[in-house]
Scaffold this motif. Structure first.
Motif, PDB file in Angstrom:
ATOM      1  N   ASP A   1     -11.319   8.488  11.902  1.00  0.00           N
ATOM      2  CA  ASP A   1     -11.489   7.745  10.806  1.00  0.00           C
ATOM      3  C   ASP A   1     -11.429   6.358  11.241  1.00  0.00           C
ATOM      4  OD1 ASP A   1     -11.346   6.660   8.163  1.00  0.00           O
ATOM      5  OD2 ASP A   1      -9.099   6.958   8.066  1.00  0.00           O
ATOM      6  N   ILE A   2     -10.651   5.884  12.038  1.00  0.00           N
ATOM      7  CA  ILE A   2     -10.547   4.398  12.760  1.00  0.00           C
ATOM      8  C   ILE A   2     -11.755   4.038  13.140  1.00  0.00           C
ATOM      9  CG2 ILE A   2      -9.371   5.029  14.846  1.00  0.00           C
ATOM     10  CD1 ILE A   2      -7.692   2.647  14.568  1.00  0.00           C
ATOM     11  N   ALA A   3     -12.711   4.803  13.936  1.00  0.00           N
ATOM     12  CA  ALA A   3     -13.472   4.405  14.808  1.00  0.00           C
ATOM     13  C   ALA A   3     -14.588   3.478  14.136  1.00  0.00           C
ATOM     14  CB  ALA A   3     -14.226   5.810  15.307  1.00  0.00           C
ATOM     15  N   GLY A   4     -14.823   3.792  12.702  1.00  0.00           N
ATOM     16  CA  GLY A   4     -15.679   3.095  12.067  1.00  0.00           C
ATOM     17  C   GLY A   4     -15.175   1.728  11.485  1.00  0.00           C
ATOM     18  N   GLN A   5     -13.811   1.676  11.407  1.00  0.00           N
ATOM     19  CA  GLN A   5     -13.042   0.289  10.818  1.00  0.00           C
ATOM     20  C   GLN A   5     -12.641  -0.548  11.769  1.00  0.00           C
ATOM     21  OE1 GLN A   5     -12.917   0.430   7.422  1.00  0.00           O
ATOM     22  NE2 GLN A   5     -13.842   2.575   7.382  1.00  0.00           N
ATOM     23  N   LEU A   6     -12.822  -0.254  12.961  1.00  0.00           N
ATOM     24  CA  LEU A   6     -12.431  -1.194  14.023  1.00  0.00           C
ATOM     25  C   LEU A   6     -13.617  -2.448  14.209  1.00  0.00           C
ATOM     26  CD1 LEU A   6     -11.549   1.204  17.031  1.00  0.00           C
ATOM     27  CD2 LEU A   6     -10.176  -0.599  15.654  1.00  0.00           C
ATOM     28  N   THR A   7     -13.415  -3.428  14.632  1.00  0.00           N
ATOM     29  CA  THR A   7     -14.244  -4.661  14.763  1.00  0.00           C
ATOM     30  C   THR A   7     -14.091  -4.660  16.424  1.00  0.00           C
ATOM     31  OG1 THR A   7     -14.000  -5.519  12.843  1.00  0.00           O
ATOM     32  CG2 THR A   7     -15.333  -6.710  14.092  1.00  0.00           C
ATOM     33  N   PRO A   8     -15.093  -4.761  17.171  1.00  0.00           N
ATOM     34  CA  PRO A   8     -16.414  -3.929  16.966  1.00  0.00           C
ATOM     35  C   PRO A   8     -16.080  -2.490  16.564  1.00  0.00           C
ATOM     36  CG  PRO A   8     -16.149  -4.200  19.000  1.00  0.00           C
ATOM     37  CD  PRO A   8     -15.072  -4.963  18.744  1.00  0.00           C
TER      38      PRO A   8
ATOM     39  N   PHE B   1       0.766  -1.356  -0.042  1.00  0.00           N
ATOM     40  CA  PHE B   1      -0.191  -0.136  -0.029  1.00  0.00           C
ATOM     41  C   PHE B   1       0.940   1.328   0.188  1.00  0.00           C
ATOM     42  CE2 PHE B   1      -3.261  -3.095   1.538  1.00  0.00           C
ATOM     43  CZ  PHE B   1      -4.168  -2.581   0.962  1.00  0.00           C
ATOM     44  N   ALA B   2       0.463   2.405  -0.647  1.00  0.00           N
ATOM     45  CA  ALA B   2       1.082   3.619  -0.717  1.00  0.00           C
ATOM     46  C   ALA B   2       1.004   4.237   0.719  1.00  0.00           C
ATOM     47  CB  ALA B   2       0.436   4.434  -1.805  1.00  0.00           C
ATOM     48  N   SER B   3       0.264   3.857   1.588  1.00  0.00           N
ATOM     49  CA  SER B   3       0.066   4.779   2.992  1.00  0.00           C
ATOM     50  C   SER B   3      -0.202   3.650   4.038  1.00  0.00           C
ATOM     51  CB  SER B   3      -0.971   6.039   2.552  1.00  0.00           C
ATOM     52  OG  SER B   3      -1.333   6.161   4.067  1.00  0.00           O
ATOM     53  N   ASP B   4       0.061   4.050   5.022  1.00  0.00           N
ATOM     54  CA  ASP B   4      -0.508   3.194   6.129  1.00  0.00           C
ATOM     55  C   ASP B   4      -1.997   3.328   6.427  1.00  0.00           C
ATOM     56  OD1 ASP B   4       2.168   2.504   6.947  1.00  0.00           O
ATOM     57  OD2 ASP B   4       2.159   3.223   9.021  1.00  0.00           O
ATOM     58  N   VAL B   5      -2.549   4.610   6.068  1.00  0.00           N
ATOM     59  CA  VAL B   5      -3.722   4.638   6.394  1.00  0.00           C
ATOM     60  C   VAL B   5      -4.572   3.539   5.344  1.00  0.00           C
ATOM     61  CG1 VAL B   5      -5.916   6.146   5.791  1.00  0.00           C
ATOM     62  CG2 VAL B   5      -3.734   7.021   6.515  1.00  0.00           C
ATOM     63  N   LEU B   6      -4.382   3.161   4.311  1.00  0.00           N
ATOM     64  CA  LEU B   6      -4.852   2.362   3.538  1.00  0.00           C
ATOM     65  C   LEU B   6      -4.599   0.867   4.108  1.00  0.00           C
ATOM     66  CD1 LEU B   6      -3.878   3.958   0.148  1.00  0.00           C
ATOM     67  CD2 LEU B   6      -5.966   4.294   1.417  1.00  0.00           C
ATOM     68  N   ALA B   7      -3.397   0.620   4.334  1.00  0.00           N
ATOM     69  CA  ALA B   7      -2.798  -0.440   4.894  1.00  0.00           C
ATOM     70  C   ALA B   7      -3.641  -0.987   5.993  1.00  0.00           C
ATOM     71  CB  ALA B   7      -1.290  -0.713   5.075  1.00  0.00           C
ATOM     72  N   SER B   8      -3.919   0.197   7.101  1.00  0.00           N
ATOM     73  CA  SER B   8      -4.443  -0.320   8.284  1.00  0.00           C
ATOM     74  C   SER B   8      -5.907  -0.716   7.866  1.00  0.00           C
ATOM     75  CB  SER B   8      -4.509   0.830   8.960  1.00  0.00           C
ATOM     76  OG  SER B   8      -3.188   1.368   9.325  1.00  0.00           O
ATOM     77  N   GLY B   9      -6.595   0.067   6.982  1.00  0.00           N
ATOM     78  CA  GLY B   9      -7.968  -0.407   6.711  1.00  0.00           C
ATOM     79  C   GLY B   9      -8.049  -1.768   6.036  1.00  0.00           C
ATOM     80  N   ALA B  10      -7.125  -2.248   5.416  1.00  0.00           N
ATOM     81  CA  ALA B  10      -7.180  -3.261   4.765  1.00  0.00           C
ATOM     82  C   ALA B  10      -6.827  -4.688   5.862  1.00  0.00           C
ATOM     83  CB  ALA B  10      -6.032  -3.517   3.794  1.00  0.00           C
ATOM     84  N   ILE B  11      -5.854  -4.140   6.776  1.00  0.00           N
ATOM     85  CA  ILE B  11      -5.661  -5.412   7.745  1.00  0.00           C
ATOM     86  C   ILE B  11      -6.864  -5.549   8.675  1.00  0.00           C
ATOM     87  CG2 ILE B  11      -4.290  -5.483   9.957  1.00  0.00           C
ATOM     88  CD1 ILE B  11      -1.819  -4.972   8.870  1.00  0.00           C
ATOM     89  N   LEU B  12      -7.345  -4.350   9.014  1.00  0.00           N
ATOM     90  CA  LEU B  12      -8.512  -4.464   9.844  1.00  0.00           C
ATOM     91  C   LEU B  12      -9.660  -5.386   9.068  1.00  0.00           C
ATOM     92  CD1 LEU B  12      -8.723  -1.148  11.635  1.00  0.00           C
ATOM     93  CD2 LEU B  12      -8.164  -3.115  12.608  1.00  0.00           C
ATOM     94  N   ALA B  13      -9.906  -5.008   7.940  1.00  0.00           N
ATOM     95  CA  ALA B  13     -10.993  -5.823   7.207  1.00  0.00           C
ATOM     96  C   ALA B  13     -10.600  -7.127   7.001  1.00  0.00           C
ATOM     97  CB  ALA B  13     -10.963  -5.019   5.654  1.00  0.00           C
ATOM     98  N   CYS B  14      -9.375  -7.513   6.896  1.00  0.00           N
ATOM     99  CA  CYS B  14      -8.881  -8.889   6.612  1.00  0.00           C
ATOM    100  C   CYS B  14      -9.497  -9.810   7.652  1.00  0.00           C
ATOM    101  CB  CYS B  14      -7.448  -9.146   6.623  1.00  0.00           C
ATOM    102  SG  CYS B  14      -6.615  -8.701   5.009  1.00  0.00           S
ATOM    103  N   GLY B  15      -9.337  -9.195   8.986  1.00  0.00           N
ATOM    104  CA  GLY B  15      -9.947 -10.015  10.191  1.00  0.00           C
ATOM    105  C   GLY B  15     -11.464 -10.362  10.000  1.00  0.00           C
ATOM    106  N   GLY B  16     -12.105  -9.423   9.297  1.00  0.00           N
ATOM    107  CA  GLY B  16     -13.520  -9.740   9.136  1.00  0.00           C
ATOM    108  C   GLY B  16     -13.949 -10.565   7.951  1.00  0.00           C
ATOM    109  N   LEU B  17     -12.919 -10.681   6.938  1.00  0.00           N
ATOM    110  CA  LEU B  17     -13.099 -11.446   5.778  1.00  0.00           C
ATOM    111  C   LEU B  17     -12.492 -12.837   6.061  1.00  0.00           C
ATOM    112  CD1 LEU B  17     -12.124  -8.785   3.289  1.00  0.00           C
ATOM    113  CD2 LEU B  17     -14.412  -9.888   3.536  1.00  0.00           C
ATOM    114  N   GLY B  18     -11.741 -13.009   7.033  1.00  0.00           N
ATOM    115  CA  GLY B  18     -10.993 -14.410   7.350  1.00  0.00           C
ATOM    116  C   GLY B  18      -9.820 -14.691   6.621  1.00  0.00           C
TER     117      GLY B  18
END
Lengths: 353, 353
Positions: free
Chosen positions: B300-307, A267-284
């Motif tokens: 920004d992060i508040a909505g991305q966390l699980t929960p 990723f070009a930025s931590d902001v994007l990478a962080s969103g992706a890592i957090l999403a990976c949790g939910g996506l298994g």
DNA sequence: ACCAACCATGTTACCGGTCACGTTAGCGGT
DNA sequence: ACCGCTAACGTGACCGGTAACATGGTTGGT
């Protein structure tokens, strides 16, 4: 002496223009029984006047509540004691730290900082430089090294020191405090390859005027070409999305749709990478088991995630501090030997790779 | 046309003080064949001169590359076309958005923004106001409503509009654009109680000069007293830690050590709450099963966390925009009817409670 | 005792614009 | 033809400081 107490009288000249009843240096001079020139000297270099004169002047300043008028000072001395700072966006906390560093150094020296932001639009940068020039700043600080031709010409014509930053170029306008985004991404790719990842995909927000993001992409592509000659590097970008975590989630989905074989996302930025890592949790998706992820910037969150985010740390505050120091030296008339300072970067390897 | 290239000649008067070879309005006037007054008029109100004169002047400006000198303009007209902005810290992205909003509105109107930060130290605020006053800004924007007596006096003496923000007070210095941190925390507590939580603990960083954090704590205490009369509200604070996620992790540990019975932690900021939520994953604490968590700010992060993090959303950019509008109206001579604007807040209920 | 060097301070002109007011030309009404 | 009015532009003073130079009193070396 006998005209003590007349300060507020100030001959009620009907032609007086200023609405303010401002106290001027002449008022202070009268109260202290000296000339305005002596007051001026006392304020700008206290040692240049006699000790008891100084005391009388200081007392007069207090008594009259005198506040120096910088506009007059600027006009007469041809020094504005200001620095103009131009950044892409204030909201990105990483640039904010640079500005904080800049003003931490400049304010104690009596310089004040004008701030303008371009929203990554070159034309806005040009118009900002133009309008800032009217304030006759004693120095310019700019994030980025790519400008319109006219911007560069304007900057050079000002005749004051200019620091470009957050990037690298062999031909700076004047001074440079930065690092190579290109080299940083090469380091990231080398690291991933070394760890055994083979199917890398770059993902980022590519605003048209964001040259630092472009340099990062170029670094990725060049490193990819070196490691995997003949293969087309995988790249997923969005142009207009805001730089928020949700965009990282969106990019992750695009990567999985367009390049399902990917085993590492750069990723070009931590902001994007962080969103992706957090999403990976939910996506298994297991990180780094199924997918490795890297970021850029070493934001606060990078070290708090599980797994930790492998990223590139930039000394963002230091960029501001060093820039301010260079500017100061030049504004105070000294010459600067090293006109370009590479603050470098550091690859922080954490659990995500 | 033919005198192209002579710009830099400018009679080399040996007594000339300014180092710059600056083009002045007189140069433009000469090139256009009019007086400086006419040039001045053409620049500040193009309709006030004849159409062909205007064209000649515009051509002369281009040809000479004239850049207006605001210092001279300021001195002569007694208007600086600047606004001074004072914030606790630039690095907090939430204040950065406010500044972005402020300058988004002010720059297009020709005003420029001076930025200074106090690091939450009242004495620094005072010295900033003092030194900014020398620039004779046409308006002040300040985050916070609590100042030293001297700061308040200085602000009032400037005679220009002052906006205080990000807080609330019945007696603003002048204008006010904010909301009640106190009321926001009451809302948070009410929500938690409604959801069945009974053993609430407040956790935050309490810098001595951070009055907004204090107001939040007070809101927590008052609401707690109303719901649980007789019980001592649980409060865990650190005074000097930086506002980063790791501090949230630290606070979470303190809460569990000092008040193990806690079933809901009310953090003073999303940054802290996010750190805590992420840490809960590693500690095997289920959110909100074992522990509910709330934040403040809707980062920004508040909505991305699980929960997702239940938090209070503040219209931070809007605060800047509305402040700028109020300032503009007053700087342009209009009177403002409503001197205080409550931008309110919104409780966002997510999975963490 | 004399003169140069120096220190502390005053005098004068000027920085680059803008304000208030003056001047000129053109126009229509009577 | 005279008057008043307006639009367009010029003139002179001034905003509040500071650079450069000038001045008067001390000091110290010879």
């Amino acid at each position: 002496m006998s005209d003590e107490g007349q300060l507020s009288v100030r001959k009620a000249d009907s032609r007086r223009r200023s609405a303010t009843q401002a106290v001027t240096m002449a008022d202070v001079a009268r109260a202290a029984g000296v000339s305005t020139q002596t007051v001026s000297r006392a304020l700008r270099d206290p040692r240049s006047v006699g000790p008891d004169t100084l005391a009388r002047i200081e007392e007069a300043v207090r008594e009259t509540r005198y506040v120096q008028n910088f506009a007059a000072s600027h006009l007469a001395s041809n020094r504005s004691m200001t620095v103009a700072a131009i950044i892409p966006t204030i909201s990105a906390s990483i640039f904010a730290e640079t500005i904080q560093g800049l003003s931490d150094v400049l304010l104690p020296e009596g310089y004040q900082v004008f701030l303008g932001h371009t929203d990554y639009v070159a034309a806005r940068e040009e118009s900002l430089v133009r309008s800032f020039s009217g304030r006759r700043p004693d120095g310019f600080f700019i994030i980025g090294t790519r400008h319109t031709q006219e911007t560069t010409a304007l900057l050079k014509r000002t005749g004051v020191p200019v620091v470009e930053s957050w990037s690298w170029t062999p031909r700076p306008v004047d001074l440079l405090v930065g690092f190579s985004n290109h080299a940083a991404l090469i380091r990231v790719v080398d690291h991933l390859v070394e760890r055994g990842y083979r199917r890398l995909t770059f993902a980022g927000v590519m605003k048209p005027g964001d040259h630092r993001a472009k340099e990062r992409l170029k670094g990725f592509q060049d490193a990819h070409a070196r490691h995997f000659p003949g293969e087309t590097p995988r790249v997923v970008t969005v142009a207009s999305s805001p730089m928020v975590m949700a965009t990282g989630v969106e990019l992750l989905a695009l990567v999985r749709a367009q390049h399902p074989e990917t085993d590492a996302v750069v990723f070009a930025s931590d902001v994007l990478a962080s969103g992706a890592i957090l999403a990976c949790g939910g996506l298994g998706i297991s990180v780094p088991g199924d997918l490795a992820i890297t970021g850029f910037g070493n934001y606060d969150i990078a070290g708090q995630l599980t797994p930790g985010l492998t990223t590139v740390a930039i000394a963002s505050k230091r960029i501001g501090v060093e820039s301010a120091r260079l500017l100061l030296r030049r504004m105070q008339g000294a010459t600067v030997d090293d006109r370009a300072l590479d603050v470098g970067f550091e690859l922080l390897v954490r659990g995500s790779t």
